[in-house]
Design a protein around this motif. Structure first.
Motif, PDB file in Angstrom:
ATOM      1  N   SER A   1       0.837  -1.206   0.000  1.00 52.14           N
ATOM      2  CA  SER A   1       0.000   0.000   0.000  1.00 52.14           C
ATOM      3  C   SER A   1       0.869   1.252   0.000  1.00 52.14           C
ATOM      4  O   SER A   1       2.064   1.190   0.274  1.00 52.14           O
ATOM      5  CB  SER A   1      -0.882   0.040   1.249  1.00 52.14           C
TER       6      SER A   1
ATOM      7  N   TYR B   1      -4.905   6.957  -0.501  1.00 50.21           N
ATOM      8  CA  TYR B   1      -4.464   5.604  -0.182  1.00 50.21           C
ATOM      9  C   TYR B   1      -4.520   4.780  -1.460  1.00 50.21           C
ATOM     10  O   TYR B   1      -5.459   4.898  -2.250  1.00 50.21           O
ATOM     11  CB  TYR B   1      -5.379   4.985   0.883  1.00 50.21           C
ATOM     12  N   SER B   2      -3.506   3.963  -1.668  1.00 49.08           N
ATOM     13  CA  SER B   2      -3.462   3.086  -2.836  1.00 49.08           C
ATOM     14  C   SER B   2      -3.053   1.688  -2.384  1.00 49.08           C
ATOM     15  O   SER B   2      -2.139   1.533  -1.569  1.00 49.08           O
ATOM     16  CB  SER B   2      -2.438   3.631  -3.849  1.00 49.08           C
ATOM     17  N   TYR B   3      -3.736   0.678  -2.915  1.00 47.29           N
ATOM     18  CA  TYR B   3      -3.450  -0.711  -2.582  1.00 47.29           C
ATOM     19  C   TYR B   3      -3.173  -1.477  -3.868  1.00 47.29           C
ATOM     20  O   TYR B   3      -4.007  -1.499  -4.781  1.00 47.29           O
ATOM     21  CB  TYR B   3      -4.633  -1.344  -1.841  1.00 47.29           C
TER      22      TYR B   3
ATOM     23  N   ASN C   1      -4.065  -1.555  -9.308  1.00 43.39           N
ATOM     24  CA  ASN C   1      -4.259  -1.086  -7.939  1.00 43.39           C
ATOM     25  C   ASN C   1      -5.622  -0.425  -7.792  1.00 43.39           C
ATOM     26  O   ASN C   1      -6.250  -0.024  -8.769  1.00 43.39           O
ATOM     27  CB  ASN C   1      -3.138  -0.131  -7.514  1.00 43.39           C
TER      28      ASN C   1
ATOM     29  N   TYR D   1      -7.576   2.687  -5.442  1.00 50.56           N
ATOM     30  CA  TYR D   1      -7.143   3.892  -4.745  1.00 50.56           C
ATOM     31  C   TYR D   1      -8.348   4.714  -4.296  1.00 50.56           C
ATOM     32  O   TYR D   1      -9.457   4.562  -4.807  1.00 50.56           O
ATOM     33  CB  TYR D   1      -6.242   4.752  -5.642  1.00 50.56           C
TER      34      TYR D   1
END
Length: 150
Positions: free
Chosen positions: A72, A100-102, A109, A111
């Motif tokens: 993340s 936030y980015s996963y 990803n 986000y």
């Protein structure tokens, strides 16, 4: 004209542009410079941008950070625009964002980003490149999405 430099942990860029207008009229010019440093636990960045046309000038400053946490990233930034000249001295704005980015994979990803823009004077800056908010007002928004690189 642009100059870009990158090292192991450092990134830097600078650019300048000028648009000639009608003969006898002032030119429009813009210049910017950015710098980032990756401390491995957090990447810090900053940018300065200047735009000018006739007596009017706007300087924009941005500071930000990206903190990797496993797969993340947590992102935070603050930007401020200061106008001057030609009766625009009170027309300023600021923006605060957190995101936030996963990473789902190496190429995908999900986000989310939240931001708030606050204007002063006759400024009407908006969020996410959308239209401006009310003159002297504020706006806020949230975006959620998925990105995939081909």
């Amino acid at each position: 004209h642009a100059v870009i430099m990158a090292g192991h942990h450092v990134g830097a860029a600078a650019a300048y542009g000028r648009t000639r207008t009608t003969p006898g009229q002032p030119d429009y010019s813009t210049a910017n410079a950015g710098l980032s440093y990756d401390f491995q636990v957090v990447k810090l960045m900053g940018q300065v941008n200047t735009q000018s046309f006739a007596a009017r000038r706007q300087k924009t400053y941005l500071i930000g950070a990206i903190a990797p946490i496993g797969v993340s990233q947590v992102m935070i930034s603050y930007a401020r625009a200061d106008a001057s000249g030609g009766g625009t001295d009170a027309n300023d704005g600021s923006q605060f964002s957190v995101g936030y980015s996963y990473a789902l994979s190496k190429r995908s990803n999900v986000y989310a980003t939240a931001t708030r823009v606050t204007n002063k004077g006759a400024a009407a800056f908006g969020i996410f490149g959308a239209g401006g908010s009310s003159v002297g007002g504020s706006s806020q928004g949230v975006e959620v999405g998925m990105r995939h690189s081909f």
